[in-house]
Design an enzyme around this catalytic site. Structure first.
Site, PDB file in Angstrom:
ATOM      1  CD  GLU A 161      -1.697   4.516   2.677  1.00  0.00           C
ATOM      2  OE1 GLU A 161      -1.736   4.941   1.509  1.00  0.00           O
ATOM      3  OE2 GLU A 161      -2.192   3.441   3.022  1.00  0.00           O
TER       4      GLU A 161
HETATM    5  C1  HEC Z   1       0.237   2.785   6.224  1.00  0.00           C
HETATM    6  C2  HEC Z   1      -0.250   1.492   5.896  1.00  0.00           C
HETATM    7  C3  HEC Z   1      -0.197   1.026   4.471  1.00  0.00           C
HETATM    8  C4  HEC Z   1       0.883   0.987   3.629  1.00  0.00           C
HETATM    9  C5  HEC Z   1       2.285   1.466   3.907  1.00  0.00           C
HETATM   10  C6  HEC Z   1       0.436   0.352   2.418  1.00  0.00           C
HETATM   11  N1  HEC Z   1      -0.879   0.010   2.524  1.00  0.00           N
HETATM   12 FE1  HEC Z   1      -1.964  -1.006   1.175  1.00  0.00          FE
HETATM   13  N2  HEC Z   1      -3.622  -0.525   2.159  1.00  0.00           N
HETATM   14  C7  HEC Z   1      -3.678   0.115   3.379  1.00  0.00           C
HETATM   15  C8  HEC Z   1      -5.038   0.552   3.630  1.00  0.00           C
HETATM   16  C9  HEC Z   1      -5.517   1.286   4.876  1.00  0.00           C
HETATM   17  C10 HEC Z   1      -5.787   0.174   2.509  1.00  0.00           C
HETATM   18  C11 HEC Z   1      -7.252   0.506   2.258  1.00  0.00           C
HETATM   19  C12 HEC Z   1      -7.274   1.955   1.789  1.00  0.00           C
HETATM   20  C13 HEC Z   1      -8.532   2.359   1.121  1.00  0.00           C
HETATM   21  O1  HEC Z   1      -9.333   1.488   0.797  1.00  0.00           O
HETATM   22  O2  HEC Z   1      -8.742   3.554   0.910  1.00  0.00           O
HETATM   23  C14 HEC Z   1      -4.874  -0.518   1.618  1.00  0.00           C
HETATM   24  C15 HEC Z   1      -5.254  -1.111   0.424  1.00  0.00           C
HETATM   25  C16 HEC Z   1      -4.409  -1.861  -0.369  1.00  0.00           C
HETATM   26  C17 HEC Z   1      -4.807  -2.711  -1.463  1.00  0.00           C
HETATM   27  C18 HEC Z   1      -6.234  -2.926  -1.952  1.00  0.00           C
HETATM   28  C19 HEC Z   1      -6.809  -4.202  -1.442  1.00  0.00           C
HETATM   29  C20 HEC Z   1      -8.282  -4.318  -1.672  1.00  0.00           C
HETATM   30  O3  HEC Z   1      -8.854  -5.349  -1.297  1.00  0.00           O
HETATM   31  O4  HEC Z   1      -8.924  -3.387  -2.211  1.00  0.00           O
HETATM   32  C21 HEC Z   1      -3.667  -3.269  -1.976  1.00  0.00           C
HETATM   33  C22 HEC Z   1      -3.567  -4.250  -3.126  1.00  0.00           C
HETATM   34  C23 HEC Z   1      -2.560  -2.728  -1.234  1.00  0.00           C
HETATM   35  N3  HEC Z   1      -3.040  -1.908  -0.241  1.00  0.00           N
HETATM   36  C24 HEC Z   1      -1.225  -2.936  -1.515  1.00  0.00           C
HETATM   37  C25 HEC Z   1      -0.211  -2.103  -1.015  1.00  0.00           C
HETATM   38  C26 HEC Z   1       1.095  -1.919  -1.616  1.00  0.00           C
HETATM   39  C27 HEC Z   1       1.587  -2.600  -2.861  1.00  0.00           C
HETATM   40  C28 HEC Z   1       1.776  -1.034  -0.824  1.00  0.00           C
HETATM   41  C29 HEC Z   1       3.172  -0.473  -1.018  1.00  0.00           C
HETATM   42  C30 HEC Z   1       3.425   0.225  -2.252  1.00  0.00           C
HETATM   43  C31 HEC Z   1       0.880  -0.690   0.264  1.00  0.00           C
HETATM   44  N4  HEC Z   1      -0.317  -1.318   0.092  1.00  0.00           N
HETATM   45  C32 HEC Z   1       1.234   0.145   1.319  1.00  0.00           C
HETATM   46  C33 HEC Z   1      -2.612   0.336   4.205  1.00  0.00           C
HETATM   47  C34 HEC Z   1      -1.309   0.436   3.743  1.00  0.00           C
END
Ligand code: HEC
Ligand code: HEC
Length: 407
Positions: A161
């Site tokens: 990521e």
């Molecule tokens: C490369 C793409 C990517 C980046 C960059 C990213 N995310 Fe995500 N995010 C995802 C993915 C894919 C998931 C689901 C992952 C999992 O469930 O294992 C996720 C899950 C989440 C969730 C959980 C939502 C739920 O319904 O469970 C939150 C809140 C979130 N991200 C916030 C953030 C924040 C704050 C950052 C920066 C610090 C961030 N993300 C950076 C792709 C990204």
């Protein structure tokens, strides 16, 4: 209808809250029984910082009750969190911010089936929306984080990521950006820039991202013509023949269309050798020192990702189980499921209609539905009434995020 044993992963803060309420009732219930309980258990709604409107359909007292006491929301903290959320300099090669994958132009998701991080690396999971994520009992598709604060630390260091080496490297990077120091001091005082204050600021910003005010909310508030006749039939099917409500739960105090539990509906079941994957995951988990980082890597890696909730509980019954996602704004967040495997809402409905994908852990609530084409169309019409006018409107004013490196 739910044939699952009760989840063991109830987050501490909720159970603690319940215990506190019980203790309170026992202690003073007889003395001051006339006082409404809520006034003593939830912080006053006035704690919500000015300028944040709780939209129609989302109960303000639930919002207030979900703001952690150790991370109160202030306008300055929210603004700092917003800047961090959009700052690509928080990733190793300065091309990816939280907003790259949670893009305001696409309802805080992306259109990619699975998320793509730095250096165009593919993860194995679809990005869920951040709207209403403050209400999640557990974060991530597999619930591996108990709070938004904890969640935000994952992507910063996940190699697929944002790819920072470790949390010290994140702190060093934020410190190297001179404009941040005075802002952290203003918000956090002498605590300054730490991984925890970074996480707190981001989480405070995320708690402002609420989605309500959908046609469905107006319908429930008494406007009988807010949704079409077809959508009303779809709502009846959702509650009846199609059985959706048993997992995508809705009630006025938790109006998010999820039970926040984990179910195997079969999305992960295609062409997978779960036994081999589970063995591999257990071997890696047992041999590794940094459990959190290892879990985060296994969760987003092709293959082990499909184990779902099993990675966290290591219970065989959780193999291929994922968190029931919200259905709010679902029309705006295609493609669908944890791996982005279904393109349209009708595709998702067809998946349920055929009874999911057979596998040994298939949830008891999933079975063949025998919906007619007209019934499927009604269900889709209903799902489209869950789109927030505010979210749709805000999308129109946003340019999609780019991967141009930040200076
Ligand atoms: C490369 C793409 C990517 C980046 C960059 C990213 N995310 Fe995500 N995010 C995802 C993915 C894919 C998931 C689901 C992952 C999992 O469930 O294992 C996720 C899950 C989440 C969730 C959980 C939502 C739920 O319904 O469970 C939150 C809140 C979130 N991200 C916030 C953030 C924040 C704050 C950052 C920066 C610090 C961030 N993300 C950076 C792709 C990204
Ligand atoms: C047994 C519980 C259960 C039932 C019943 C159920 N769902 Fe789901 N739903 C889930 C889970 C769990 C997921 C995530 C599955 C995954 O990605 O592996 C999901 C995902 C979805 C998604 C994709 C959401 C997204 O953000 O990608 C849609 C759309 C959906 N369900 C609609 C429905 C509809 C419509 C019905 C009724 C026909 C229904 N569901 C019945 C548990 C259920």
């Amino acid at each position: 209808m739910d044939e699952h044993p009760v989840e063991s992963g109830i987050p501490l803060r909720r159970s603690a809250k319940v215990l506190a309420v019980v203790a309170f009732v026992v202690a003073v219930g007889t003395v001051m029984a006339v006082e409404p309980l809520r006034a003593h258990t939830a912080p006053p709604v006035a704690d919500m910082p000015a300028g944040i409107k709780v939209p129609l359909g989302i109960p303000a007292d639930v919002v207030a009750a979900m703001i952690p006491v150790d991370n109160p929301m202030t306008p300055q903290k929210i603004e700092l969190g917003r800047e961090l959320f959009f700052d690509k300099r928080l990733s190793d090669d300065r091309t990816v911010s939280c907003a790259t994958c949670h893009d305001p132009a696409i309802a805080l998701t992306t259109a990619d089936p699975v998320s793509i991080g730095i250096r165009n690396q593919k993860t194995a999971r679809n990005a869920p929306t951040v709207f209403n994520s403050m209400f999640n009992e557990l974060q991530f598709w597999d619930g591996r984080a108990v709070s938004l604060e904890e969640q935000s630390k994952g992507p910063l260091t996940n190699p697929l990521e944002m790819g920072m080496k470790d949390h010290d490297a994140v702190v060093a990077r934020v410190k190297s950006i001179t404009e941040y120091a005075p802002k952290f001091t203003a918000v956090f005082g002498s605590e300054g820039i730490t991984i925890d204050t970074v996480a707190k600021a981001i989480a405070a910003f995320e708690r402002t991202q609420l989605s309500g005010n959908a046609p469905f909310d107006r319908f429930m508030a008494g406007d009988a013509v807010a949704i079409s006749a077809s959508a009303k039939r779809g709502w009846d099917l959702f509650n009846g023949k199609a059985r959706c409500i048993s997992c995508h739960a809705w009630n006025p105090s938790s109006p998010f269309f999820t039970d926040y539990k984990f179910h195997n509906v079969g999305v992960a079941a295609k062409d997978r050798n779960f036994t081999a994957l589970a063995r591999e995951a257990l071997r890696v988990l047992q041999s590794n020192k940094n459990l959190e980082a290892t879990l985060d890597e296994l969760a987003l890696r092709e293959g082990t990702s499909e184990l779902g909730r099993f990675l966290i509980t290591r219970q065989p019954r959780d193999i291929g189980a994922f968190k029931t996602p919200t259905l709010r704004d679902i029309e705006l967040t295609a493609p669908y499921f944890h791996n982005g495997s279904e393109k349209t809402l009708l595709d998702a409905v067809n998946f349920y209609d055929k009874g999911g994908e057979p596998n040994p852990n298939l949830d008891g609530g999933i079975r063949k539905l025998s919906l007619t084409d007209a019934e499927k169309a009604d269900l889709v019409e209903f799902l489209k009434t869950l789109t927030s006018d505010d979210v749709r409107g805000a999308m129109l004013n946003q340019k999609p995020q780019t991967r141009e490196p930040a200076r």
